[in-house]
Design an enzyme around this catalytic site. Structure first.
Site, mmCIF file in Angstrom:
data_model
loop_
_atom_site.group_PDB
_atom_site.id
_atom_site.type_symbol
_atom_site.label_atom_id
_atom_site.label_comp_id
_atom_site.label_asym_id
_atom_site.label_seq_id
_atom_site.Cartn_x
_atom_site.Cartn_y
_atom_site.Cartn_z
ATOM 1 C CG ASP A 18 -2.103 1.120 1.218
ATOM 2 O OD1 ASP A 18 -2.341 1.347 0.173
ATOM 3 O OD2 ASP A 18 -2.598 1.309 2.098
ATOM 4 N NE ARG A 31 -4.203 7.032 -7.470
ATOM 5 C CZ ARG A 31 -4.096 6.510 -6.001
ATOM 6 N NH1 ARG A 31 -3.776 7.617 -5.024
ATOM 7 N NH2 ARG A 31 -4.271 5.542 -5.647
ATOM 8 C CG HIS A 35 0.483 2.017 -9.403
ATOM 9 N ND1 HIS A 35 0.282 1.838 -7.957
ATOM 10 C CD2 HIS A 35 -0.621 2.801 -9.654
ATOM 11 C CE1 HIS A 35 -0.934 2.276 -7.872
ATOM 12 N NE2 HIS A 35 -1.581 2.772 -8.675
ATOM 13 C CB THR A 64 -12.526 -7.449 -6.278
ATOM 14 O OG1 THR A 64 -12.074 -8.778 -6.252
ATOM 15 C CG2 THR A 64 -13.908 -7.742 -7.134
ATOM 16 C CD GLU A 65 -12.904 -4.885 -2.822
ATOM 17 O OE1 GLU A 65 -11.799 -5.409 -2.957
ATOM 18 O OE2 GLU A 65 -13.760 -5.770 -2.481
ATOM 19 C CG LEU A 129 9.899 -16.786 -3.874
ATOM 20 C CD1 LEU A 129 9.741 -16.903 -2.265
ATOM 21 C CD2 LEU A 129 10.316 -15.781 -4.236
ATOM 22 N NE ARG A 186 -3.142 -1.573 4.107
ATOM 23 C CZ ARG A 186 -4.279 -1.739 3.628
ATOM 24 N NH1 ARG A 186 -5.351 -2.722 4.080
ATOM 25 N NH2 ARG A 186 -4.847 -0.780 2.752
ATOM 26 C CB SER A 194 -8.183 -4.111 2.012
ATOM 27 O OG SER A 194 -7.809 -2.987 2.775
ATOM 28 C CD GLU A 205 2.260 -13.355 15.515
ATOM 29 O OE1 GLU A 205 2.095 -12.565 15.848
ATOM 30 O OE2 GLU A 205 1.806 -14.776 16.079
HETATM 31 C C1 FPP Z 1 -1.520 0.205 -3.649
HETATM 32 O O1 FPP Z 1 -1.345 1.541 -3.473
HETATM 33 C C2 FPP Z 1 -1.022 -0.418 -4.666
HETATM 34 C C3 FPP Z 1 -1.807 -0.947 -5.731
HETATM 35 C C4 FPP Z 1 -3.192 -0.874 -5.787
HETATM 36 C C5 FPP Z 1 -0.900 -1.536 -6.954
HETATM 37 C C6 FPP Z 1 0.295 -2.300 -6.549
HETATM 38 C C7 FPP Z 1 0.870 -2.982 -7.824
HETATM 39 C C8 FPP Z 1 2.498 -2.963 -7.984
HETATM 40 C C9 FPP Z 1 3.302 -2.364 -6.685
HETATM 41 C C10 FPP Z 1 2.686 -3.299 -9.160
HETATM 42 C C11 FPP Z 1 3.093 -4.709 -8.984
HETATM 43 C C12 FPP Z 1 3.382 -5.336 -10.205
HETATM 44 C C13 FPP Z 1 3.506 -6.746 -10.569
HETATM 45 C C14 FPP Z 1 3.656 -7.017 -11.890
HETATM 46 C C15 FPP Z 1 3.111 -7.714 -9.314
HETATM 47 P P1 FPP Z 1 -2.355 2.509 -3.458
HETATM 48 O O2 FPP Z 1 -2.350 3.022 -4.992
HETATM 49 O O3 FPP Z 1 -3.734 2.174 -2.948
HETATM 50 O O4 FPP Z 1 -1.512 3.864 -2.734
HETATM 51 P P2 FPP Z 1 -2.468 4.778 -1.783
HETATM 52 O O5 FPP Z 1 -3.123 4.041 -0.768
HETATM 53 O O6 FPP Z 1 -1.403 5.656 -1.432
HETATM 54 O O7 FPP Z 1 -3.309 5.745 -2.839
#
Ligand code: FPP
Length: 245
Positions: A18, A31, A35, A64-65, A129, A186, A194, A205
């Site tokens: 997150d 944003r 990512h 899903t959300e 892994l 998290r 979530s 844990e």
């Molecule tokens: C949550 O942060 C993150 C996501 C919804 C996307 C996570 C995806 C990646 C890290 C890319 C991973 C790629 C692969 C192939 C595994 P957020 O957008 O909810 O952050 P915020 O809560 O600060 O808005």
């Protein structure tokens, strides 16, 4: 790392990644930039987990959300998944990592479904892994699907109602091939689950850190493991029962 007890490692770590969006906005960026940086953290954590000797790592990449986010962000994430998988699979394969995807994958664009299938196929024989990416995943969806599968088995005479146990439920989840996670991490300061692995984390844990996912590195994983190792896992028993074993 030298402070880690290698005999007391969790077999399975699950992570709710997150804070990508907030991290990007704090840098004055879009944003999606968060990512992209989040992928760097994924790579670092996969490397660290391999090095430490973790057997299963599950990452919550898209819920899903998350389909309800603005279309540009959803499309950007889908392209990022496809590109990342295509780019990373050769390296994952070289490192003997076996890739799995769990979730309602039928909702993903066809191009993404093809990339996932190719990634799983290429790494299917690997023995290191096991990297499990949850995409278009939600635990309540998974539980409803399990209920349907079990009902069908009863309807077809393969199972009686009395034979349904916790193990039956577990066997019909998308995670049936993996042990339950012992540690759930998290990032980014939220204290929520979530809709992630609700059945599977019954005895996990929980570890929460303020670190935003794009800043999460090997050191942060080790901090979480050290914290895990400092806890007494009682599974409903008394402390005395645990220490006398
Ligand atoms: C949550 O942060 C993150 C996501 C919804 C996307 C996570 C995806 C990646 C890290 C890319 C991973 C790629 C692969 C192939 C595994 P957020 O957008 O909810 O952050 P915020 O809560 O600060 O808005």
């Amino acid at each position: 790392m030298e402070n880690l007890d290698l005999h007391k490692l969790p077999k399975h770590i699950a992570i709710i990644m997150d804070g990508n969006g907030r991290w990007a906005q704090e840098q004055g960026q879009d944003r999606l930039f968060g990512h992209y940086e989040g992928v760097v953290s994924v790579r670092k954590v996969v490397e660290a987990a391999t090095e430490i000797g973790i057997k299963y790592l599950t990452l919550y990449a898209f819920s899903t959300e998350n389909w309800d986010r603005p279309e540009t962000e959803v499309n950007g994430l889908m392209s990022l998944f496809v590109d990342t998988i295509a780019k990373e699979v050769p390296d994952l394969h070289k490192n003997n990592i076996k890739l799995h995807f769990i979730g309602n994958l039928a909702l993903l664009p066809e191009e993404a479904q093809k990339a996932l299938a190719a990634g799983m196929e290429q790494t299917a024989q690997n023995t290191g892994l096991e990297l499990i990416i949850a995409l278009s995943y939600s635990s309540r969806w998974e539980l409803a699907e399990a209920a349907k599968k079990i009902a069908l088995q009863v309807q077809n005479g393969l199972l009686t109602i009395d034979q349904i146990t916790e193990a039956t439920l577990s066997k019909n989840l998308t995670t049936s091939d993996f042990p339950d996670p012992e540690l759930l991490i998290r990032t980014s300061g939220e204290f929520r689950i979530s809709n992630f692995l609700l059945f599977q984390i019954a005895y996990a844990e929980l570890y929460f850190t303020n670190t935003r996912w794009p800043n999460f590195r090997k050191k942060d994983l080790i901090d979480a493991l050290l914290d895990y190792q400092s806890r007494e896992r009682r599974f409903g028993k008394t402390s005395q029962q645990i220490t006398s074993n």
